[in-house]
Design a protein around this motif. Structure first.
Motif, mmCIF file in Angstrom:
data_model
loop_
_atom_site.group_PDB
_atom_site.id
_atom_site.type_symbol
_atom_site.label_atom_id
_atom_site.label_comp_id
_atom_site.label_asym_id
_atom_site.label_seq_id
_atom_site.Cartn_x
_atom_site.Cartn_y
_atom_site.Cartn_z
ATOM 1 N N SER A 159 -9.061 -12.278 14.966
ATOM 2 C CA SER A 159 -9.328 -11.135 15.838
ATOM 3 C C SER A 159 -8.449 -9.940 15.465
ATOM 4 O O SER A 159 -8.928 -8.803 15.373
ATOM 5 N N PHE A 181 -14.834 -10.162 20.399
ATOM 6 C CA PHE A 181 -15.511 -11.443 20.592
ATOM 7 C C PHE A 181 -14.564 -12.592 20.251
ATOM 8 O O PHE A 181 -14.447 -13.568 21.005
ATOM 9 N N GLY A 225 -18.654 -7.955 22.707
ATOM 10 C CA GLY A 225 -17.423 -8.683 22.423
ATOM 11 C C GLY A 225 -16.908 -9.473 23.606
ATOM 12 O O GLY A 225 -16.361 -10.570 23.454
#
Length: 272
Positions: A159, A181, A225
């Motif tokens: 991420s 996400f 997300g």
């Protein structure tokens, strides 16, 4: 294997930085394999047993009436015991589960550290960073435990990598959505990762000067997300009447040593 593919691999390995990366990943693999073999049959800690019990109950509902299960299912992140339950269903024992949920994410985390440092600095810094991380004792220690630390770090590091990529000169909505996400998934593996949403928000406030607020595409990708967390909160609301019982549901757990009537939620010390 196709000769063109072979040539590309050899050309890639001719770069000393790439060859060094392979060496670091091999070192990380060998170290983790050694400790995996050494600890694969060790007894479970309380938290490991709690996740294992939740995984087993998720499939067979053996202890639905148990106070332990009733409490634990609300305070434990779902995206660790549910994958464990899937592996149980597929016939994996503890050793196989350790390999998939701990060993593989541990190796991936070393590689993701490399990607993050390369994106922020250069290959040399990336190699030093990944080498240090590959031999970090606490990472090796938790690789041998059936706990959330390895999978959550793999999702969190990936991420962060996509967040850095998306925040370069030309902001990329799609890479940002991938980052959010993955952070949503990481948060559902270990709740404390949710603090990175605040860190990302502060970065935007400092560097983007709020110009993104008027961009409809930005908000669309934000929702994409956040979809895993939104679904998680909705399920909690309909099942428990509370979007986040671990943080807001004081009725689920009374900490040891607390006086009667001073019940606090499991994650009341979330920011400590």
């Amino acid at each position: 294997m196709d000769s063109k593919v072979n040539n590309k691999i050899w050309l890639w390995l001719k770069d000393p930085y790439n060859l060094a990366l392979v060496g670091i990943l091999v070192l990380a693999f060998v170290l983790r394999l050694y400790y995996f073999i050494l600890t694969k049959s060790q007894p479970l800690w309380w938290d490991e047993a709690a996740y294992g019990s939740l995984a087993k109950n998720f499939l067979y509902h053996l202890w639905d009436g148990s106070d332990f299960i009733a409490t634990e299912k609300f305070i434990r992140p779902p995206l660790f015991f549910i994958p464990w339950a899937v592996l149980l269903l597929l016939g994996f024992g503890e050793t196989g589960t350790r390999f998939i949920l701990e060993f593989i994410p541990s190796i991936l985390s070393v590689f993701f550290v490399y990607l993050i440092a390369k994106e922020m600095y250069d290959k040399k810094i990336a190699l030093i960073s990944s080498l240090l991380f590959s031999v970090l004792w606490i990472h090796l220690f938790y690789t041998g435990r059936l706990l959330v630390h390895m999978p959550e770090l793999a999702f969190l590091f990936l991420s962060i990598y996509y967040f850095i990529k998306s925040s370069k000169q030309n902001f990329d909505n799609k890479e940002f959505a991938i980052s959010i996400f993955l952070l949503s998934i990481a948060t559902m593996v270990r709740y404390t990762n949710g603090m990175f949403f605040l860190i990302f928000a502060v970065y935007f406030l400092i560097n983007k000067k709020l110009t993104f607020i008027k961009d409809k595409k930005f908000w669309k990708y934000i929702l994409i997300g956040l979809a895993p967390l939104i679904i998680f909160f909705l399920i909690n609301y309909f099942v428990a009447g509370n979007i986040f019982p671990a943080l807001f549901g004081g009725q689920y757990l009374k900490p040891i040593g607390e006086k009667q009537g001073q019940i606090q939620p499991f994650a009341y010390s979330f920011l400590s």
